[in-house]
Design an enzyme around this catalytic site. Structure first.
Site, short mmCIF file in Angstrom:
data_model
loop_
_atom_site.label_atom_id
_atom_site.label_comp_id
_atom_site.label_asym_id
_atom_site.label_seq_id
_atom_site.Cartn_x
_atom_site.Cartn_y
_atom_site.Cartn_z
N ARG A 38 0.77 -1.15 -0.11
CA ARG A 38 -0.10 -0.02 0.04
C ARG A 38 0.79 1.22 -0.01
NH1 ARG A 38 -5.18 -0.07 0.68
NH2 ARG A 38 -6.11 -2.28 1.22
N ARG A 39 1.96 1.16 0.58
CA ARG A 39 2.86 2.71 0.76
C ARG A 39 3.58 2.51 -0.26
NH1 ARG A 39 4.77 0.70 6.61
NH2 ARG A 39 3.10 1.50 8.01
N ARG A 78 -4.51 -9.74 -3.24
CA ARG A 78 -4.88 -10.85 -3.60
C ARG A 78 -4.51 -12.16 -3.17
NH1 ARG A 78 -9.55 -11.23 -3.27
NH2 ARG A 78 -9.59 -13.24 -3.72
N ALA A 79 -3.23 -12.24 -2.94
CA ALA A 79 -2.56 -13.28 -2.49
C ALA A 79 -2.96 -13.42 -0.83
CB ALA A 79 -0.96 -13.17 -2.83
N GLN A 80 -2.82 -12.16 -0.33
CA GLN A 80 -2.90 -12.11 0.90
C GLN A 80 -4.26 -12.55 1.39
OE1 GLN A 80 -4.92 -9.71 2.71
NE2 GLN A 80 -4.38 -10.87 4.68
N ASN A 123 -6.32 -14.50 -0.22
CA ASN A 123 -6.66 -15.86 -0.64
C ASN A 123 -6.22 -16.78 0.44
OD1 ASN A 123 -7.86 -15.29 -2.84
ND2 ASN A 123 -6.09 -15.76 -4.29
N TYR A 159 3.19 -19.83 -2.67
CA TYR A 159 2.06 -19.32 -3.25
C TYR A 159 2.23 -17.64 -3.37
CZ TYR A 159 -2.78 -17.90 -4.34
OH TYR A 159 -3.84 -17.19 -4.67
N PHE A 160 2.13 -17.19 -2.08
CA PHE A 160 2.33 -15.87 -1.75
C PHE A 160 3.29 -14.96 -2.61
CE2 PHE A 160 3.12 -11.76 0.08
CZ PHE A 160 1.95 -11.32 0.47
N GLY A 196 5.11 -16.07 -5.40
CA GLY A 196 4.61 -16.27 -6.72
C GLY A 196 3.87 -15.53 -7.29
N ARG A 207 1.62 -17.92 -9.18
CA ARG A 207 0.81 -18.69 -8.13
C ARG A 207 0.51 -20.09 -8.07
NH1 ARG A 207 -3.35 -17.28 -11.32
NH2 ARG A 207 -5.12 -17.91 -11.11
#
Length: 154
Positions: A30-31, A51-53, A55, A93-94, A96, A104
């Site tokens: 975000r920063r 989205r990774a977070q 998911n 996954y995160f 990737g 991912r």
């Protein structure tokens, strides 16, 4: 009994720490990409991290519940080992996914397979206890004795 559950408890704590790490990565993204809350739209690089977070967070309750059920009813050794594999897969996954959408896929399939193993172990363990209660047959106990005779920790 608590001394037998220390491994699954350790994997659970590790999983919570991993979720916290993923959340911190979203804050950093975000920063970096100037995406202020509550907005979730931004450059693709930010959206992939976000989205990774999300998911990973969506699957975490399923993972933790199956980890504990598999540990209680199947094995206090096998379940935490599967838990470590799952957490490793989610970490891959995160990162990737943060790099590219295609990155991912392989870790997603890997962690899904491990999660299905935990679901399977949980199911077998619960069914074994139910069959012991209602039919007097503990089929999992026989399997454990067999595996231990070959030095396979169960």
């Amino acid at each position: 009994m608590l001394d037998q559950m220390v491994y699954v408890a350790a994997v659970t704590v590790l999983g919570v720490m991993e979720q916290a790490y993923f959340s911190l990565q979203v804050i950093d993204a975000r920063r970096k990409y100037s995406v202020s809350p509550p907005s979730i739209a931004g450059p693709p690089e930010f959206e992939r991290v976000y989205r990774a977070q999300v998911n990973c967070a969506e699957y975490f309750p399923l993972f933790v519940s199956m980890l504990w059920v598999a540990s209680l009813y199947f094995s206090q050794v096998v379940a935490p080992l599967c838990g470590l594999l799952y957490l490793y897969g989610r970490y891959q996954y995160f990162h990737g996914y943060a790099q590219s959408s295609q990155g991912r896929l392989a870790p997603m399939y890997f962690s899904a397979r491990v999660l299905w193993l935990l679901i399977g172990f949980s199911t077998v363990g619960v069914l074994s206890d139910l069959s012991k209660i209602y039919f007097g047959v503990a089929f999992l106990q026989g399997l454990k004795v067999f595996l231990r005779s070959y030095w396979i920790p169960f």
